[in-house]
Each structure stands twice: as C-alpha cells, then as structure tokens.
Design a protein around this motif. Structure first.
Motif, short mmCIF file in Angstrom:
data_model
loop_
_atom_site.label_atom_id
_atom_site.label_comp_id
_atom_site.label_asym_id
_atom_site.label_seq_id
_atom_site.Cartn_x
_atom_site.Cartn_y
_atom_site.Cartn_z
N VAL A 267 6.15 11.47 -5.53
CA VAL A 267 6.51 12.18 -6.76
C VAL A 267 7.36 13.40 -6.44
O VAL A 267 7.84 14.07 -7.33
CB VAL A 267 5.27 12.62 -7.55
N LEU A 268 7.52 13.68 -5.14
CA LEU A 268 8.21 14.90 -4.76
C LEU A 268 9.71 14.71 -4.61
O LEU A 268 10.44 15.68 -4.41
CB LEU A 268 7.64 15.42 -3.44
N GLY B 165 2.06 15.45 -0.20
CA GLY B 165 1.55 14.14 -0.59
C GLY B 165 1.48 13.18 0.58
O GLY B 165 1.53 11.98 0.41
N VAL B 166 1.35 13.71 1.79
CA VAL B 166 1.24 12.86 2.98
C VAL B 166 -0.12 12.18 2.96
O VAL B 166 -1.13 12.82 2.73
CB VAL B 166 1.39 13.72 4.26
N TYR B 167 -0.14 10.87 3.17
CA TYR B 167 -1.43 10.19 3.23
C TYR B 167 -1.61 9.40 4.51
O TYR B 167 -2.50 8.58 4.63
CB TYR B 167 -1.67 9.33 2.00
N GLY B 168 -0.77 9.65 5.47
CA GLY B 168 -0.90 9.01 6.77
C GLY B 168 0.24 9.49 7.62
O GLY B 168 1.11 10.19 7.15
N THR C 48 0.82 -1.21 0.00
CA THR C 48 0.00 0.00 0.00
C THR C 48 0.86 1.27 0.00
O THR C 48 0.34 2.36 -0.05
CB THR C 48 -0.94 0.05 1.22
N LYS C 49 2.18 1.09 0.06
CA LYS C 49 3.05 2.27 0.02
C LYS C 49 3.04 2.89 -1.36
O LYS C 49 3.10 2.20 -2.36
CB LYS C 49 4.48 1.87 0.38
N LEU C 50 3.02 4.21 -1.37
CA LEU C 50 3.03 4.90 -2.66
C LEU C 50 4.38 5.57 -2.84
O LEU C 50 4.97 6.07 -1.89
CB LEU C 50 1.95 5.98 -2.68
#
Lengths: 184, 163
Positions: free
Chosen positions: A39-40, A138-141, A34-36
């Motif tokens: 892009v930064l 782009g933090v998602y958690g 699930t890790k993305l």
C-alpha cells in the motif's frame, strides 16, 4: 428425456477446474499467491531514525533517500534467500546501482561479519534491530526490495530474492525509468 | 516422602517458570484495554503466516504486531486508529474484517447469491413435479407400451403362482 439440471454440477466442476488450471499455471510461472500488494507504493519513505550497522551512534533519517534513485534492500543473516541473492546484489553494486541495506531484526555482530565475509553491496547500511522501520514499510519477510525515486517516493516493492531474471524483466526497466526521471 | 514432595514441588515451580518464559505477558491498566487487545489480536491477520490471526501465530512478525498493538493501546489509541495504522502498512489483507470495496464485495454478496440460487432451484424443481404428472405426459402409444411392459413383468409372477 431432457434433464438439463443434471449437468449443473458438471458445469460447475468444469468452471472450477478451469480456474484452477489458470491459477496453477500462473503459480508455476512464478506468481506467488502469498505475495501482498504494497500500500506504500506512491508514498514517501516513512520517517525513521536508525543507526548505521557498523558505527553505533551514527544516525540516519529518511533524507538519505532524496537526491537519487535507490534500491532499499531488506535483509537479515537468518534469511537463507538473502544469502542466495547477496552475490547478485554485489554484481549490481559493481554495475553502479545504488543500494541501501536495511538489516532487519538481526544480530548486529553477525550482520557485520556477513558483510565482511560476503562483500558489501550497500552504500549505506541501516540497522533495524527492533524491526520498527520494517513494520512501517509493511515488510513481512526478508528479503524485500523497494525501488525509491529521487524524491524519496516508493515506486515498487519486490518480495523475494532479486535475481538476474526478475532484475532484467521488471526491476531494471523501472530503475532506468527512475534514473531518466531524475535527470529531466 | 517429604523429600519427594519437595522435588515434585520444585519441578512444578520450574515448569511454571518455563511457561512464563514462552508466553509474552501483557499488563493492562484496565479491563477495557485488555478486551480491546484480545479483540484486535483476533481480528488482525498475520501477513507472514497467512490464515492465522496475530493471536494464534507465533511468527516473529505476529509478535511484533502484537507488541505494536499493545503499545498503541497503552498510548490510548482507539480501535479504529490501530486498525487503520495496520491497513496503512499491510493493506486490507491485514484485517479479517475488511471494508466493503469492489474487490471484497463478493464476501457479502456471495453467500446471499448461493442461498438465492439454491432456493430458486428448489422452487423450480418442486413446481415442475406438480405441473407434470408423469401419467398425463404419456401419449396413446406410450401408454400402450407401458401396459405391455407391465404385463410382461406380471406374467412371470403368475406362472410362479401356478406352478
């Protein structure tokens, strides 16, 4: 009698089983699907203006990331994994690693209480109550940790807790590299 | 009776308020903007709760992304600008309509390949059935064996009829 076509389903099954074995082994070894990817990486820290966590009204912007290699640690009091990694961050800070904290979508008083109680590993604590810098990053958690070099360029993004193992294996070599790059 | 009706009515009202609390309400200037918001929130994927779009998900991050989309629409941004903004932060993962790249090409080619494979197998299979009529394949010896087997099968039947 030859019936090669009959074996096609079996072959497909074997291939599929092989793929599963490889990927599940990877997962067991700590590869989280699930890790993305970020892009930064390779881009500068996005522009921001955020208040200090403790002192309301004291503003910081992206220029704090210039001058020396830093870790940017995204954390919150609602995040149990952050609690787990906090002690390790304290030891890192004691070893001289410079960490900037980004308190992400949190209750300010709770966050201040947390740092008073558990120790403060951060040289600067930013307060991002609305999560808008988090969104730009782009933090998602939480927790997430970014490695940022002395020019303010994001070099690496680590999702999940920083612990002794992944620090030694991945993060520390990169951090050392950034330190050497800053000297030369 | 009237008292009861009043109580019912009050409860109904209260439940309405509770619902309004739970659901974020967005006010749009025009129908176009509303349609755009609906389309985008269906098309953008929640990075936290994977396999939900941001319209379905009620994760905090999905709420933030919906809010951001709403603000950007209000500010007059175009659909592409909003999708690009999200991709610049979360990567191509964030859209359910990813651009054609080397890593996503299987999404377009994959289904076509499967259909092609199915058809070739179908065609091959039916051709094989036509060209090889099973009787023609038997040589002399096999034909004899077949006859013998058939005779064996028939004989018990004959006995049954006689008795």
């Amino acid at each position: 009698m030859k019936r090669p076509l009959m074996f096609i389903p079996l072959v497909f099954f074997m291939i599929l089983a092989g793929i599963f074995v490889v990927q599940l082994n990877k997962n067991a070894a700590g590869d989280d699907p699930t890790k993305l990817e970020s892009v930064l990486v390779g881009k500068p820290v996005p522009e921001f203006k955020l208040e200090d966590l403790k002192q309301e009204g004291k503003l910081y912007d992206q220029s704090i990331f210039n001058g020396q290699p830093l870790l940017l640690n995204v954390w919150a009091t609602w995040c149990p994994t952050c609690y787990a990694e906090h002690q390790f961050l304290n030891t890192l800070a004691a070893d001289g690693v410079k960490i900037i904290g980004l308190n992400y979508k949190d209750d300010r008083t709770k966050a201040v209480g947390w740092l008073d109680r558990l120790g403060n590993p951060y040289i600067i604590s930013l307060f991002d109550g609305s999560g808008m810098l988090g969104l730009d990053l782009g933090v998602y958690g939480a927790p997430e940790t970014f490695l940022i070099d002395s020019d303010g360029i994001i070099r690496y993004r680590h999702v999940g807790d920083v612990n002794e193992r992944n620090w030694k294996e991945t993060l520390q070599p990169l951090y050392q590299q950034m330190l050497e790059g800053a000297k030369s | 009776m009237i008292k009861r009706l009043i109580v019912c009515f009050a409860l109904l009202l209260a439940s309405g308020f509770a619902l309004a609390n739970a659901i974020q309400v967005y006010e749009f200037d025009s129908q176009e903007h509303e349609d755009m918001f609906r389309k985008l929130s269906q098309e953008l994927r929640c990075p936290k709760c994977q396999n939900n779009n941001i319209a379905d998900s009620n994760a905090e991050l999905a709420q933030d992304l919906r809010q951001k989309v709403f603000e950007m629409i209000k500010a007059g941004k175009s659909e592409d600008e909003i999708v690009d903004y999200m991709i610049a932060r979360y990567g191509n993962f964030v859209t359910y309509n990813p651009p054609l790249t080397l890593s996503t090409i299987i999404l377009w080619v994959g289904p076509a390949l499967v259909i092609l494979l199915g058809f070739t197998m179908l065609v091959l299979h039916s051709r094989k059935g036509k060209s090889k009529s099973s009787l023609a394949m038997l040589d002399e010896n096999e034909q004899k064996r077949l006859d013998a087997l058939l005779n064996d099968l028939e004989q018990p039947d004959d006995k049954n009829k006689e008795s």
